[in-house]
Scaffold this motif. Structure first.
Motif, PDB file in Angstrom:
ATOM      1  N   GLU A 242       0.842  -1.190   0.000  1.00 38.83           N
ATOM      2  CA  GLU A 242       0.000   0.000   0.000  1.00 38.83           C
ATOM      3  C   GLU A 242       0.881   1.245   0.000  1.00 38.83           C
ATOM      4  O   GLU A 242       2.057   1.187   0.383  1.00 38.83           O
ATOM      5  N   PRO A 243       0.361   2.385  -0.428  1.00 38.66           N
ATOM      6  CA  PRO A 243       1.150   3.612  -0.415  1.00 38.66           C
ATOM      7  C   PRO A 243       1.545   4.012   1.007  1.00 38.66           C
ATOM      8  O   PRO A 243       0.786   3.792   1.955  1.00 38.66           O
ATOM      9  N   ALA A 244       2.715   4.608   1.139  1.00 40.85           N
ATOM     10  CA  ALA A 244       3.186   5.019   2.458  1.00 40.85           C
ATOM     11  C   ALA A 244       2.233   6.027   3.096  1.00 40.85           C
ATOM     12  O   ALA A 244       2.005   5.995   4.310  1.00 40.85           O
ATOM     13  N   ALA A 245       1.663   6.911   2.285  1.00 38.26           N
ATOM     14  CA  ALA A 245       0.736   7.906   2.828  1.00 38.26           C
ATOM     15  C   ALA A 245      -0.495   7.238   3.434  1.00 38.26           C
ATOM     16  O   ALA A 245      -1.026   7.689   4.458  1.00 38.26           O
ATOM     17  N   LEU A 246      -0.949   6.156   2.821  1.00 34.60           N
ATOM     18  CA  LEU A 246      -2.101   5.433   3.355  1.00 34.60           C
ATOM     19  C   LEU A 246      -1.736   4.726   4.658  1.00 34.60           C
ATOM     20  O   LEU A 246      -2.506   4.758   5.626  1.00 34.60           O
ATOM     21  N   ALA A 247      -0.568   4.094   4.686  1.00 34.68           N
ATOM     22  CA  ALA A 247      -0.123   3.430   5.913  1.00 34.68           C
ATOM     23  C   ALA A 247       0.025   4.442   7.038  1.00 34.68           C
ATOM     24  O   ALA A 247      -0.342   4.165   8.190  1.00 34.68           O
ATOM     25  N   ALA A 248       0.554   5.622   6.717  1.00 37.77           N
ATOM     26  CA  ALA A 248       0.707   6.670   7.731  1.00 37.77           C
ATOM     27  C   ALA A 248      -0.650   7.103   8.266  1.00 37.77           C
ATOM     28  O   ALA A 248      -0.847   7.214   9.485  1.00 37.77           O
ATOM     29  N   ALA A 249      -1.590   7.341   7.368  1.00 39.89           N
ATOM     30  CA  ALA A 249      -2.909   7.804   7.783  1.00 39.89           C
ATOM     31  C   ALA A 249      -3.622   6.749   8.629  1.00 39.89           C
ATOM     32  O   ALA A 249      -4.253   7.075   9.648  1.00 39.89           O
ATOM     33  N   ARG A 250      -3.518   5.499   8.217  1.00 39.99           N
ATOM     34  CA  ARG A 250      -4.228   4.439   8.933  1.00 39.99           C
ATOM     35  C   ARG A 250      -3.624   4.166  10.302  1.00 39.99           C
ATOM     36  O   ARG A 250      -4.359   3.993  11.292  1.00 39.99           O
ATOM     37  N   THR A 251      -2.296   4.105  10.388  1.00 36.52           N
ATOM     38  CA  THR A 251      -1.684   3.840  11.692  1.00 36.52           C
ATOM     39  C   THR A 251      -1.909   5.001  12.650  1.00 36.52           C
ATOM     40  O   THR A 251      -2.120   4.793  13.853  1.00 36.52           O
TER      41      THR A 251
END
Length: 264
Positions: A242-251
């Motif tokens: 997944e995109p890093a921005a998505l991982a950042a937002a989700r975590t």
């Protein structure tokens, strides 16, 4: 990216000479909020003091790590309860069991863990948990409190597939550190992180420990710090596809909800 580091040992004496600079580097790297780990009678009050000095940016946990279980007296229990009267203390722990080092006798570890589980029941606060080479006893003790505890995160998860799914079956959260980046010990995590639901996955540095081995160039002092959380998120995102921005937002969303943090 607006990241949340759920476990940073910022009271560690290795930060005494440049703690403000460490915080500034974290901000510059997108780490907006941090939970400062309290893991002993000495360092839990220091974690709260840091949180009070940086409102809205730093929060604290208060607890006694199994390595320090022999210090968990009645007086210690009263001290922990007094710390938990502060809203800036957002979780009970770091607490749990560690049979890998056995720095404290196992009966003392279990007693200290039991008393801190009772604090979690009494306060309704989430648990910040440690488990190493003690899975069976850890699960049995948590089961004794089944139905009375709120949310729990197994911090710095490094365990097996079986352990991971035991935790997920209990609806617990999982904290991933730079152990993921260790080609000697963490390769199995590259596959396991794909199975963690996004709303139960959080990230942490465990600074000053566990400097990601994939950070290049490696700092000469070998000290980890919160600014490297962005690197961990990038590695985690790649492994999860997944995109890093998505991982950042989700975590970050998972951490904010878990610790009941105010808006940034």
């Amino acid at each position: 990216m607006q990241l949340i580091d759920i476990g940073a040992n910022l009271t560690h004496d290795s930060f005494d000479h440049d703690r403000d600079a460490v915080l500034q580097r974290a901000r510059a790297a997108g780490v907006a909020r941090m939970v400062v780990t309290g893991a002993s009678r000495e360092h839990s009050p220091k974690a709260l003091a840091l949180a009070l000095a940086h409102p809205g940016e730093l929060f604290a946990t208060a607890g006694v790590h199994p390595h320090h279980a022999t210090e968990y007296t009645d007086e210690c229990d009263a001290e922990m309860r007094a710390l938990h009267a502060h809203p800036q203390v957002v979780a009970v722990g770091e607490c749990g069991l560690d049979y890998f080092r056995d720095f404290s006798p196992r009966p003392a570890q279990r007693k200290a863990f039991e008393r801190q589980l009772q604090i979690a029941v009494d306060t309704g606060k989430p648990l910040f948990l440690h488990q190493r080479d003690a899975h069976a006893d850890f699960m049995a003790m948590m089961k004794d409190f089944d139905g009375r505890l709120g949310p729990a995160v197994v911090h710095c998860f490094t365990g097996s597939r079986e352990e991971l799914f035991d935790y997920l079956d209990q609806d617990w959260h999982i904290g991933i550190t730079g152990w993921l980046c260790d080609e000697r010990r963490g390769l199995h995590l590259r596959e396991l992180v794909k199975h963690i639901p996004a709303d139960r996955l959080m990230v942490e540095t465990d600074a000053p420990y566990l400097l990601p081995r994939t950070v290049k160039p490696q700092p000469s002092h070998r000290r980890n710090e919160p600014m490297y959380l962005a690197h961990i998120v990038e590695e985690l995102a790649r492994d999860r596809g997944e995109p890093a921005a998505l991982a950042a937002a989700r975590t970050s969303a998972a951490a904010s909800a878990f610790f009941r943090l105010p808006p940034a």
